[in-house]
Design a protein around this motif. Structure first.
Motif, mmCIF file in Angstrom:
data_model
loop_
_atom_site.group_PDB
_atom_site.id
_atom_site.type_symbol
_atom_site.label_atom_id
_atom_site.label_comp_id
_atom_site.label_asym_id
_atom_site.label_seq_id
_atom_site.Cartn_x
_atom_site.Cartn_y
_atom_site.Cartn_z
ATOM 1 N N SER A 116 0.830 -1.202 0.000
ATOM 2 C CA SER A 116 0.000 0.000 0.000
ATOM 3 C C SER A 116 0.864 1.251 0.000
ATOM 4 O O SER A 116 2.084 1.191 0.183
ATOM 5 N N ASP A 117 0.207 2.377 -0.194
ATOM 6 C CA ASP A 117 0.868 3.673 -0.017
ATOM 7 C C ASP A 117 0.976 3.952 1.482
ATOM 8 O O ASP A 117 0.562 3.127 2.305
ATOM 9 N N TRP A 118 1.504 5.108 1.853
ATOM 10 C CA TRP A 118 1.649 5.444 3.277
ATOM 11 C C TRP A 118 1.604 6.950 3.455
ATOM 12 O O TRP A 118 1.633 7.713 2.490
ATOM 13 N N PHE A 119 1.518 7.363 4.719
ATOM 14 C CA PHE A 119 1.532 8.780 5.077
ATOM 15 C C PHE A 119 2.867 9.132 5.723
ATOM 16 O O PHE A 119 3.397 8.360 6.527
ATOM 17 N N GLY A 132 2.090 9.158 -1.808
ATOM 18 C CA GLY A 132 1.754 9.116 -3.231
ATOM 19 C C GLY A 132 2.755 8.364 -4.079
ATOM 20 O O GLY A 132 3.031 8.739 -5.221
ATOM 21 N N LYS A 133 3.317 7.273 -3.533
ATOM 22 C CA LYS A 133 4.331 6.499 -4.258
ATOM 23 C C LYS A 133 3.746 5.342 -5.065
ATOM 24 O O LYS A 133 4.447 4.735 -5.876
ATOM 25 N N ILE A 134 2.479 5.009 -4.837
ATOM 26 C CA ILE A 134 1.857 3.910 -5.575
ATOM 27 C C ILE A 134 0.997 4.502 -6.683
ATOM 28 O O ILE A 134 -0.042 5.110 -6.426
ATOM 29 N N ILE A 154 10.656 2.343 -6.085
ATOM 30 C CA ILE A 154 9.872 2.820 -4.950
ATOM 31 C C ILE A 154 10.702 2.692 -3.677
ATOM 32 O O ILE A 154 11.388 1.697 -3.475
ATOM 33 N N GLN A 155 10.652 3.733 -2.854
ATOM 34 C CA GLN A 155 11.341 3.687 -1.562
ATOM 35 C C GLN A 155 11.070 2.342 -0.896
ATOM 36 O O GLN A 155 9.928 1.886 -0.846
#
Length: 357
Positions: A116-119, A132-134, A154-155
């Motif tokens: 998933s993405d993350w905050f 907003g990396k995905i 991706i990080q």
């Protein structure tokens, strides 16, 4: 049946540990075990763990001498009984539906990994911004790195995914047992995403990645050099897994950017030695004819030639660019406006004047 084993590597995090554990215990998915590896903490982390374990039998504690982040994660993964593995760092916290949502899509698509993405989260101002990396273009469908090699960029963000344990075990995917807690997710993530045949991603975000200490310098040369060990591991992995050789150029792009990122973080007195090691590596890659045109176009021919042929000049220009970057950031921060779905934040001369959300 244990659906997800949550591995939490812990070292001196008494300030944030309760918030992390609370967010895991409050998960809507209840069929989980929480494997807490205390890596020789010298604060009250172990005491906090014991108090929580008395209240919830799903918390399992391993207390050991300090052997490092990678070793802690390997111990947790090897002892896990769950169908999937999650890794949560103890200074972060998660939304209550993270594991239920990721497990459901992992099962729906029989995925090796569900990500998933993350905050990004700042404790001081309680600021939250979705990373907003995905990208939507490769979310909500089964993909591989062969289809979308950019996912290898991706990080690493190992904590925003769940991994099928049988996939990790069958492919002997582990973390390096290097001391400290620097960069060990780099080689792990590359192995996972280059070998996985069924990857599912979602643009939804669940994990709050604490940013407050991210800009501190690495004051140890040993820690700075850990990134070289990670790429040694990736190189060996590629040579031993011929099907991953197609990702060699992508690996080189990641490697160059990782060394630049490290240069920005390490103490100034460590930069010269680091740059010369950086230069030596890419000189060897060039001599081996590994620096293909795709890599040259992405990084820039002048930069690569300067790095290889004149590392001192490369460092001088790099440090000049850092000064320029800091000045530009200062000017931008005179008035800072950040708006997203969750929050509106306006700063004037570094002072918060509006913070709504």
């Amino acid at each position: 049946m244990i659906k997800i084993s949550v591995v939490v590597p812990i070292y001196n995090v008494e300030k944030y540990l309760a918030q992390c554990l609370d967010s895991i215990l409050e998960q809507s998915l209840k069929d989980i075990e929480i494997i807490c590896i205390n890596d020789g903490s010298k604060d009250s982390s172990l005491e906090i763990l014991k108090n929580y374990a008395q209240k919830d039998a799903r918390i399992l504690i391993t207390d050991k001498e300090n052997t490092g982040y990678g070793n802690s994660l390997n111990l947790g993964i090897s002892s896990a009984q769950g169908e999937y593995i999650a890794i949560i760092e103890p200074d972060d916290f998660i939304s209550k539906n993270m594991f239920e949502d990721l497990y459901n899509i992992a099962k729906q698509y029989d995925a090796d990994v569900a990500k998933s993405d993350w905050f990004n989260f700042w404790t001081k101002d309680n600021q939250i911004f979705k990373k907003g990396k995905i990208s939507p273009k490769y979310s909500d469908k089964i993909i591989t790195a062969e289809d979308y090699p950019e996912i290898l960029c991706i990080q690493p963000s190992v904590w925003s995914a769940i991994y099928k344990k049988s996939f990790l075990t069958d492919n002997n995917i582990n973390f390096l047992n290097t001391p400290g807690a620097s960069y060990q997710d780099t080689s792990f993530s590359f192995k996972v995403f280059s070998l996985a045949k069924r990857i599912i991603m979602t643009t939804d975000a669940y994990l709050y990645y604490r940013q407050d200490n991210e800009n501190s310098s690495i004051n140890s040369g040993t820690k700075a050099d850990a990134i070289f060990a990670e790429y040694d591991e990736i190189n060996n992995f590629i040579w031993n897994n011929k099907e991953t050789e197609i990702f060699l150029t992508q690996k080189l792009i990641n490697e160059y950017k990782a060394y630049i990122w490290t240069l920005k973080r390490i103490s100034p007195e460590l930069r010269k030695d680091f740059v010369y090691k950086f230069s030596k590596r890419f000189k060897e890659y060039s001599a081996g004819n590994y620096l293909k045109e795709e890599f040259i176009k992405k990084i820039g021919r002048k930069k690569i030639e300067m790095l290889i042929n004149s590392p001192s000049e490369f460092l001088e220009k790099f440090e000049h660019s850092l000064i320029k970057e800091k000045w530009n950031n200062f000017r931008r921060n005179l008035v800072s406006v950040r708006i997203n779905k969750a929050r509106i934040s306006i700063k004037l001369f570094g002072k918060q004047i509006i913070n709504i959300g």
